[in-house]
Design an enzyme around this catalytic site. Structure first.
Site, mmCIF file in Angstrom:
data_model
loop_
_atom_site.group_PDB
_atom_site.id
_atom_site.type_symbol
_atom_site.label_atom_id
_atom_site.label_comp_id
_atom_site.label_asym_id
_atom_site.label_seq_id
_atom_site.Cartn_x
_atom_site.Cartn_y
_atom_site.Cartn_z
ATOM 1 N N HIS A 59 0.867 -1.182 0.000
ATOM 2 C CA HIS A 59 0.000 0.000 0.000
ATOM 3 C C HIS A 59 0.895 1.221 0.000
ATOM 4 C CE1 HIS A 59 -2.860 3.052 0.907
ATOM 5 N NE2 HIS A 59 -2.360 3.281 2.116
ATOM 6 N N HIS A 61 1.108 5.694 -1.118
ATOM 7 C CA HIS A 61 0.359 6.934 -1.334
ATOM 8 C C HIS A 61 0.876 7.578 -2.618
ATOM 9 C CE1 HIS A 61 0.236 6.758 3.305
ATOM 10 N NE2 HIS A 61 -0.631 5.935 2.772
ATOM 11 N N TYR A 86 0.550 -3.237 -21.694
ATOM 12 C CA TYR A 86 1.097 -3.696 -20.415
ATOM 13 C C TYR A 86 0.173 -3.387 -19.250
ATOM 14 C CZ TYR A 86 5.158 -5.320 -22.768
ATOM 15 O OH TYR A 86 5.989 -6.031 -23.598
#
Length: 185
Positions: A59, A61, A86
């Protein structure tokens, strides 16, 4: 890990993180060692439970992906159009998860529901985009998860820097990617 998780500590500065500070958490979510586990631990654990191929979750930002949520995504079920081959092959569909505060356990419910829905439709997902918070990607190993993250962020950058104007790949091109490479689009 087989019956434990390693996760970065909550609010850690990753450039200065020493290995002994990584949080070691048992299968039930109890912390065994290291600094306090990330506030997103519940989300990570639920992704592992929902997708048996997930062995590594990231995860971030990421700037362009957070910017995309602020500017408006392409569609709620596909935050970006299939602009490049892609993106279709490495990333696939990426749904937007509505905003909830960082670490809110309701996000895990929303993400696992999307994982289940997409798996049932035959087009499994490898990522979601948390509104105003950034992407969560997963894969069988670090390299696979990082490949998804990189292609997702770069496609967001392409989409935003081109004024959100390019047309998606045509349906016949996507079908060719399915046939030639097994793309799950």
């Amino acid at each position: 890990m087989d019956d434990c998780y390693l996760i970065t500590p909550t609010d850690a500065a990753l450039g200065f993180l020493a290995p002994q500070r990584l949080a070691l958490v048992d299968g039930g979510g109890e912390q065994l060692a290291g600094d306090r586990a990330s506030k997103t631990l519940t989300l990570h654990r639920r992704i592992y439970a929902a997708d048996p191929t997930a062995r590594f979750v990231i995860h971030t930002h990421s700037t362009h992906l957070v910017a995309l949520t602020l500017a408006g995504v392409w569609r709620p079920d596909d935050v970006l159009p299939p602009l490049t081959p892609y993106y279709v092959m490495k990333v696939g569909h990426v749904p937007l998860i509505p905003y909830h505060r960082p670490g809110d356990p309701r996000v895990a419910d929303l993400v696992t529901a999307r994982i289940a829905d997409r798996a049932a439709s035959g087009t499994p997902i490898r990522a979601v985009l948390l509104d105003r918070l950034g992407p969560v990607v997963w894969g069988p190993d670090p390299a696979a998860a990082l490949a998804v993250l990189e292609e997702l962020e770069e496609t967001a950058r392409l989409w935003l820097t081109t004024g959100r104007q390019p047309e998606p790949l045509p349906a016949d091109a996507i079908e060719e990617l399915r046939e030639a490479f097994g793309a799950a689009w």
